[in-house]
Scaffold this motif. Structure first.
Motif, PDB file in Angstrom:
ATOM      1  N   TYR A 157      54.289  99.242  77.032  1.00 37.83           N
ATOM      2  CA  TYR A 157      53.826 100.441  76.305  1.00 37.83           C
ATOM      3  C   TYR A 157      55.018 101.413  75.975  1.00 37.83           C
ATOM      4  N   THR A 209      50.974  97.266  79.336  1.00 34.26           N
ATOM      5  CA  THR A 209      51.138  98.322  80.882  1.00 34.26           C
ATOM      6  C   THR A 209      50.114  99.392  80.803  1.00 34.26           C
ATOM      7  N   SER A 210      49.545  99.486  82.095  1.00 36.17           N
ATOM      8  CA  SER A 210      48.619 100.410  82.372  1.00 36.17           C
ATOM      9  C   SER A 210      49.457 101.671  83.146  1.00 36.17           C
ATOM     10  N   ARG A 211      49.212 102.930  82.305  1.00 37.60           N
ATOM     11  CA  ARG A 211      49.962 104.024  82.532  1.00 37.60           C
ATOM     12  C   ARG A 211      49.408 104.919  83.608  1.00 37.60           C
ATOM     13  N   ASN A 212      48.199 104.680  83.923  1.00 37.50           N
ATOM     14  CA  ASN A 212      47.514 105.588  84.888  1.00 37.50           C
ATOM     15  C   ASN A 212      45.983 105.135  85.216  1.00 37.50           C
ATOM     16  N   ASP A 215      43.066 104.903  82.036  1.00 39.04           N
ATOM     17  CA  ASP A 215      43.473 104.436  80.920  1.00 39.04           C
ATOM     18  C   ASP A 215      42.394 104.345  79.748  1.00 39.04           C
ATOM     19  N   SER A 219      45.294 100.923  74.125  1.00 37.30           N
ATOM     20  CA  SER A 219      46.478 101.574  73.934  1.00 37.30           C
ATOM     21  C   SER A 219      47.066 100.958  72.448  1.00 37.30           C
ATOM     22  N   THR A 229      45.099  95.964  75.358  1.00 35.57           N
ATOM     23  CA  THR A 229      44.446  96.176  76.444  1.00 35.57           C
ATOM     24  C   THR A 229      45.397  96.334  77.566  1.00 35.57           C
ATOM     25  N   PRO A 230      45.329  97.768  78.109  1.00 36.95           N
ATOM     26  CA  PRO A 230      46.203  98.037  79.225  1.00 36.95           C
ATOM     27  C   PRO A 230      45.694  97.413  80.646  1.00 36.95           C
ATOM     28  N   LEU A 231      46.489  96.562  81.299  1.00 41.09           N
ATOM     29  CA  LEU A 231      46.144  95.878  82.505  1.00 41.09           C
ATOM     30  C   LEU A 231      47.003  96.213  83.713  1.00 41.09           C
ATOM     31  N   ARG A 232      46.497  96.495  84.840  1.00 43.90           N
ATOM     32  CA  ARG A 232      47.301  96.739  86.018  1.00 43.90           C
ATOM     33  C   ARG A 232      48.039  95.576  86.430  1.00 43.90           C
TER      34      ARG A 232
END
Length: 337
Positions: A157, A209-212, A215, A219, A229-232
């Protein structure tokens, strides 16, 4: 599992194909292109200014300055079309037992490469990335671990926000250049989509990437003109991606995760999947194959990636501890040193 090492001549051909693809990718900007070097916060970055179109000369981002990029630019400035030669190399590598994607996946990757997605630091992740590691590492990887019916594309991201360049058209339009049947899969949030499907079920998923911990469901990746899709754990996987050659047509230059990071990431995500998910077993098979190959030729990168993941916290250590119990004793020993 017993891995078959490729002859040195085949491994040399892989390196030659990569060199030719890099030069061809830059040469595609045309004879009227000029290359620009810019400094930002103490680091140098390269751009290419293409031939004038409708009164403008668009600039495209090439990447941070490295010796490899400088050599590529030099080659591109004098390169001639060599697609036929690359096509012969691709055929030889496939005949040697290296894995290649199905035709549709190859066409999609080619369309994404031509649009500039991988130049913009998007990366192929998942099984299609795994298919490229045999060529990169010099081994024939197990065939049962390379079968797939979908394609995962990911971009960090932070990179997407920071990079001052982007696709000329939407991600969906790029996919439709390869297969007009693609349609977006809607998310709960109206007007957003991070996945694309064809009527027969072929899937392209876009990840980031997951930002927090809080989420949103998606994104926006401005550089790729799509939602994702944000992923840990994705930030670990996408750090320091590398170039790879996809054995389709006259070759496709893509970016993939570093093999050591891919192996460790697969161990982690295997524990996040449900017990009945068939991908759970394939995750471990892919991780095992890469660990065994890297233990022979690059054990330091392997152990460094494993140590970094363990240092990221208790959740990471717990997932890794669970996963490594599924590996044979000699594979586990290679990972843990």
């Amino acid at each position: 599992m017993a891995l078959q090492r490729l002859p040195l001549a085949i491994h040399t051909n892989v390196a030659e194909l990569l060199d030719q693809l890099r030069a061809a990718g830059v040469a595609e900007f045309g004879g009227g292109a000029s290359f620009l070097r810019r400094e930002r916060k103490g680091r140098f970055y390269w751009y290419v200014r293409t031939r004038q179109v409708e009164g403008q000369r668009p600039e495209r981002y090439l990447g941070p300055e490295t010796q490899e990029l400088l050599e590529t630019i030099q080659q591109a400035q004098s390169a001639k079309g060599a697609a036929d030669g690359r096509r012969m190399l691709v055929r030889a590598l496939r005949a040697a037992g290296l894995h290649a994607p199905d035709d549709r996946t190859g066409r999609i990757l080619s369309a994404l490469a031509q649009a500039g997605a991988f130049r913009l630091r998007a990366a192929v992740v998942g099984t299609v990335a795994f298919q490229t590691y045999g060529a990169a590492l010099g081994f024939v990887l197990p065939s049962q671990a390379v079968r797939t019916g979908d394609l995962d594309i990911a971009q960090d991201y932070g990179v997407s926000v920071a990079i001052d360049d982007g696709l000329d058209r939407s991600f969906l339009d790029v996919l439709r250049a390869a297969d007009p049947a693609f349609t977006p899969v809607p998310k709960l949030d109206p007007g957003k989509s991070a996945a694309y499907r064809t009527p027969d079920g072929y899937a392209v998923d876009v990840l980031t990437t997951s930002r927090n911990a809080g989420d949103e469901e998606t994104s926006r990746l401005e550089a790729l003109k799509t939602d994702a899709t944000p992923l840990r754990f994705m930030d670990f996987l996408l750090r320091d991606t590398v170039e790879a050659a996809v054995l389709h047509g006259d070759g496709v230059l893509v970016r993939v995760p570093a093999p050591a990071r891919y192996a460790v990431h697969k161990l982690i995500v295997s524990r996040k999947r449900g017990q009945a998910n068939p991908k759970r077993r394939k995750d471990v098979e892919q991780a095992q194959a890469l660990i065994e190959a890297l233990s022979l030729d690059d054990p330091f990168a392997l152990r460094e990636a494993y140590a970094e993941a363990r240092d990221r916290g208790e959740v990471w250590r717990k997932l890794l501890d669970q996963a490594v119990t599924l590996l044979p004793a000699d594979t586990r020993a290679a990972l843990e040193g």
